[in-house]
Design a protein around this motif. Structure first.
Motif, PDB file in Angstrom:
ATOM      1  N   THR A 274       4.966  21.290   1.603  1.00  0.00           N
ATOM      2  CA  THR A 274       4.479  20.011   1.051  1.00  0.00           C
ATOM      3  C   THR A 274       4.215  19.001   2.157  1.00  0.00           C
ATOM      4  O   THR A 274       3.182  18.318   2.173  1.00  0.00           O
ATOM      5  N   GLU A 275       5.145  18.902   3.106  1.00  0.00           N
ATOM      6  CA  GLU A 275       4.989  17.955   4.208  1.00  0.00           C
ATOM      7  C   GLU A 275       3.769  18.293   5.058  1.00  0.00           C
ATOM      8  O   GLU A 275       2.983  17.408   5.426  1.00  0.00           O
ATOM      9  N   ILE A 276       3.584  19.560   5.361  1.00  0.00           N
ATOM     10  CA  ILE A 276       2.434  19.986   6.160  1.00  0.00           C
ATOM     11  C   ILE A 276       1.134  19.648   5.441  1.00  0.00           C
ATOM     12  O   ILE A 276       0.170  19.161   6.044  1.00  0.00           O
ATOM     13  N   LEU A 277       1.096  19.901   4.117  1.00  0.00           N
ATOM     14  CA  LEU A 277      -0.106  19.604   3.329  1.00  0.00           C
ATOM     15  C   LEU A 277      -0.477  18.134   3.448  1.00  0.00           C
ATOM     16  O   LEU A 277      -1.637  17.795   3.713  1.00  0.00           O
ATOM     17  N   HIS A 278       0.492  17.238   3.258  1.00  0.00           N
ATOM     18  CA  HIS A 278       0.202  15.808   3.310  1.00  0.00           C
ATOM     19  C   HIS A 278      -0.143  15.357   4.731  1.00  0.00           C
ATOM     20  O   HIS A 278      -1.071  14.559   4.922  1.00  0.00           O
ATOM     21  N   ARG A 279       0.583  15.869   5.710  1.00  0.00           N
ATOM     22  CA  ARG A 279       0.324  15.450   7.092  1.00  0.00           C
ATOM     23  C   ARG A 279      -1.046  15.914   7.584  1.00  0.00           C
ATOM     24  O   ARG A 279      -1.698  15.212   8.365  1.00  0.00           O
ATOM     25  N   GLU A 280      -1.473  17.062   7.138  1.00  0.00           N
ATOM     26  CA  GLU A 280      -2.742  17.589   7.617  1.00  0.00           C
ATOM     27  C   GLU A 280      -3.933  17.146   6.776  1.00  0.00           C
ATOM     28  O   GLU A 280      -5.013  16.915   7.314  1.00  0.00           O
ATOM     29  N   ARG A 281      -3.729  17.001   5.474  1.00  0.00           N
ATOM     30  CA  ARG A 281      -4.870  16.775   4.592  1.00  0.00           C
ATOM     31  C   ARG A 281      -5.038  15.319   4.153  1.00  0.00           C
ATOM     32  O   ARG A 281      -6.165  14.841   4.034  1.00  0.00           O
ATOM     33  N   PHE A 282      -3.950  14.609   3.905  1.00  0.00           N
ATOM     34  CA  PHE A 282      -4.053  13.288   3.280  1.00  0.00           C
ATOM     35  C   PHE A 282      -3.658  12.117   4.183  1.00  0.00           C
ATOM     36  O   PHE A 282      -4.287  11.064   4.144  1.00  0.00           O
ATOM     37  N   LEU A 283      -2.603  12.275   4.970  1.00  0.00           N
ATOM     38  CA  LEU A 283      -2.102  11.156   5.765  1.00  0.00           C
ATOM     39  C   LEU A 283      -3.081  10.660   6.833  1.00  0.00           C
ATOM     40  O   LEU A 283      -3.157   9.449   7.061  1.00  0.00           O
ATOM     41  N   PRO A 284      -3.829  11.547   7.500  1.00  0.00           N
ATOM     42  CA  PRO A 284      -4.779  11.030   8.500  1.00  0.00           C
ATOM     43  C   PRO A 284      -5.805  10.060   7.910  1.00  0.00           C
ATOM     44  O   PRO A 284      -6.135   9.041   8.528  1.00  0.00           O
TER      45      PRO A 284
ATOM     46  N   VAL B 208       0.821  -1.220   0.000  1.00  0.00           N
ATOM     47  CA  VAL B 208       0.000   0.000   0.000  1.00  0.00           C
ATOM     48  C   VAL B 208       0.853   1.267   0.000  1.00  0.00           C
ATOM     49  O   VAL B 208       2.054   1.226   0.263  1.00  0.00           O
ATOM     50  N   GLY B 209       0.173   2.387  -0.280  1.00  0.00           N
ATOM     51  CA  GLY B 209       0.784   3.705  -0.150  1.00  0.00           C
ATOM     52  C   GLY B 209       0.850   4.493  -1.432  1.00  0.00           C
ATOM     53  O   GLY B 209       0.628   5.706  -1.438  1.00  0.00           O
ATOM     54  N   LEU B 210       1.143   3.822  -2.535  1.00  0.00           N
ATOM     55  CA  LEU B 210       1.368   4.529  -3.794  1.00  0.00           C
ATOM     56  C   LEU B 210       0.128   5.276  -4.266  1.00  0.00           C
ATOM     57  O   LEU B 210       0.171   6.464  -4.575  1.00  0.00           O
ATOM     58  N   ASN B 211      -1.007   4.592  -4.319  1.00  0.00           N
ATOM     59  CA  ASN B 211      -2.232   5.196  -4.842  1.00  0.00           C
ATOM     60  C   ASN B 211      -2.976   6.037  -3.809  1.00  0.00           C
ATOM     61  O   ASN B 211      -4.019   6.609  -4.119  1.00  0.00           O
ATOM     62  N   ASP B 212      -2.450   6.086  -2.591  1.00  0.00           N
ATOM     63  CA  ASP B 212      -3.087   6.900  -1.548  1.00  0.00           C
ATOM     64  C   ASP B 212      -2.486   8.294  -1.463  1.00  0.00           C
ATOM     65  O   ASP B 212      -3.002   9.150  -0.730  1.00  0.00           O
ATOM     66  N   ARG B 213      -1.409   8.548  -2.179  1.00  0.00           N
ATOM     67  CA  ARG B 213      -0.814   9.876  -2.165  1.00  0.00           C
ATOM     68  C   ARG B 213      -1.820  10.920  -2.651  1.00  0.00           C
ATOM     69  O   ARG B 213      -2.467  10.737  -3.680  1.00  0.00           O
ATOM     70  N   SER B 214      -1.957  11.980  -1.878  1.00  0.00           N
ATOM     71  CA  SER B 214      -2.832  13.114  -2.225  1.00  0.00           C
ATOM     72  C   SER B 214      -4.284  12.695  -2.408  1.00  0.00           C
ATOM     73  O   SER B 214      -5.030  13.336  -3.136  1.00  0.00           O
ATOM     74  N   ARG B 215      -4.692  11.627  -1.740  1.00  0.00           N
ATOM     75  CA  ARG B 215      -6.070  11.162  -1.852  1.00  0.00           C
ATOM     76  C   ARG B 215      -6.856  11.592  -0.621  1.00  0.00           C
ATOM     77  O   ARG B 215      -6.511  11.226   0.504  1.00  0.00           O
TER      78      ARG B 215
END
Length: 393
Positions: A253-263, A172-179
């Protein structure tokens, strides 16, 4: 006198509005008629395979695909890709399923391996090793090109949970980027009929009832995947245009992913662990490798930090993917699930990839072996009664 001079302009304006209205109505009628004809044609014969309709996954059971390879010399010239009665790749399930040691691999395109011939995917390598070391075994590849953890949840709920294998391996992980997580309203609309809450919700809620809308929606998803560099292509590192490493912008970029997509990714991954275990299936999590990132390619000598990946450098793209791999490691550790860190183990070597993310024949073999190195000892402890010979012998 002034009033009389205005009247011709008013009449002209009315005629213009009428003309525009009639033309607009004709265009709308034409579009509706064309859509209706397309719908009828697709219902009679739809040449395009649709794997997602609404919130349901349609598995292509008992299908054989033949591809003439025009992608890469690292793949077979003629590719044969077979689906069994379950819609998975691999042998039919044994008649005596429950006593057997059963494994299903779940993931997106790097698991399904569309352009890797039967018998040569990393799941096939695992299956071979499984039969060598354990008695009464069965392994199937349930990967689906383009699917993220959201699709895996649907697959687990509607298909794998019912099958109830002993082990589910998630790459997992590849298709979850920016999702983003699907909006609650969108999910409910798929279950409760047509939704008028938004244009997006309306189209999604209509897709289970219309072949044309479903086709258009899946075409849109394919375009999104292409824009993120997830489509199958061929990369010649000798010919790529080297890009400079970004000196700024990583913090944003890191903040965007940590706040918007990673959770959302973390929630879905934890839910995959939960739904597996609640159905007697032990989850194994695998991190996602890629060709881009830290390292010098052995074949070409190219610095893989400087290759272009969807508008950024290979280093920046790898840093983003590693954010998702870190979540996979964390979810596994928190839930005491086996995590196989393939992202760290697989050498960044163009011999193993035909583009930046998809494995070649050689790469598939190496991936299978690397996963097996850690999976075998785990299985030997957990399913000791099936052991035929020690791992590594």
């Amino acid at each position: 006198m002034q009033h009389d001079s205005v009247l011709p302009w008013l009449r002209t304006a009315r005629q213009l509005v009428l003309w525009v209205s009639i033309r607009g109505l004709l265009v709308v009628c034409g579009l509706l008629l064309a859509t209706g004809v397309l719908e009828v044609v697709l219902r009679v014969h739809n040449p395009f395979e649709t794997r997602v309709i609404g919130d349901k996954i349609v598995l292509p059971a008992n299908r054989t695909y033949e591809y003439k390879n025009d992608l890469s010399e690292k793949l077979d010239e003629k590719i044969i890709h077979t689906k069994n009665s379950l819609g998975f790749r691999g042998d039919e399930p044994p008649d005596d399923f429950n006593p057997a040691l059963t494994v299903v691999t779940v993931g997106g395109s790097t698991t399904e391996s569309i352009y890797i011939s039967d018998g040569k995917t990393w799941s096939d390598t695992l299956s071979l090793r499984l039969t060598e070391s354990f008695r009464d075994t069965w392994l199937n590849n349930a990967g689906l090109d383009g699917h993220s953890t959201y699709g895996h949840l649907v697959l687990m709920t509607d298909h794998v949970r019912i099958l109830q294998p002993d082990i589910a391996i998630f790459l997992v992980g590849l298709n979850d980027r920016s999702r983003n997580d699907p909006a609650t309203a969108d999910l409910e609309s798929l279950k409760s009929g047509i939704s008028l809450g938004s244009a997006k919700a309306f189209v999604k809620s209509l897709s289970p009832y219309s072949e044309a809308v479903s086709l258009a929606l899946n075409a849109y998803r394919a375009m999104q995947a292409r824009s993120q560099g997830l489509n199958h292509t061929s990369v010649d590192l000798q010919k790529v245009e080297i890009v400079p490493l970004e000196q700024t912008g990583w913090q944003e970029t890191e903040i965007l992913h940590r706040e918007r997509f990673l959770p959302g990714f973390e929630r879905r991954l934890a839910e995959l662990v939960q739904i597996s275990r609640s159905n007697g299936i032990e989850p194994v999590l695998v991190t996602q490798p890629a060709l881009f990132g830290n390292g010098i390619d052995e074949l070409s000598g190219v610095d893989l930090r400087t290759v272009p990946v969807s508008g950024v450098s290979g280093q920046r793209a790898w840093d983003v993917l590693e954010l998702y791999n870190q979540v996979t490691r964390k979810v596994g550790e928190r839930n005491q699930a086996l995590v196989i860190d393939l992202a760290s183990k697989l050498e960044k070597n163009a011999r193993y990839y035909y583009d930046y993310i998809h494995f070649t024949n050689d790469g598939s073999t190496v991936v299978g072996e690397l996963i097996w190195e850690e999976l075998c000892p785990f299985l030997a402890v957990t399913f000791s009664s099936h052991v035929k010979r020690p791992c590594g012998s």
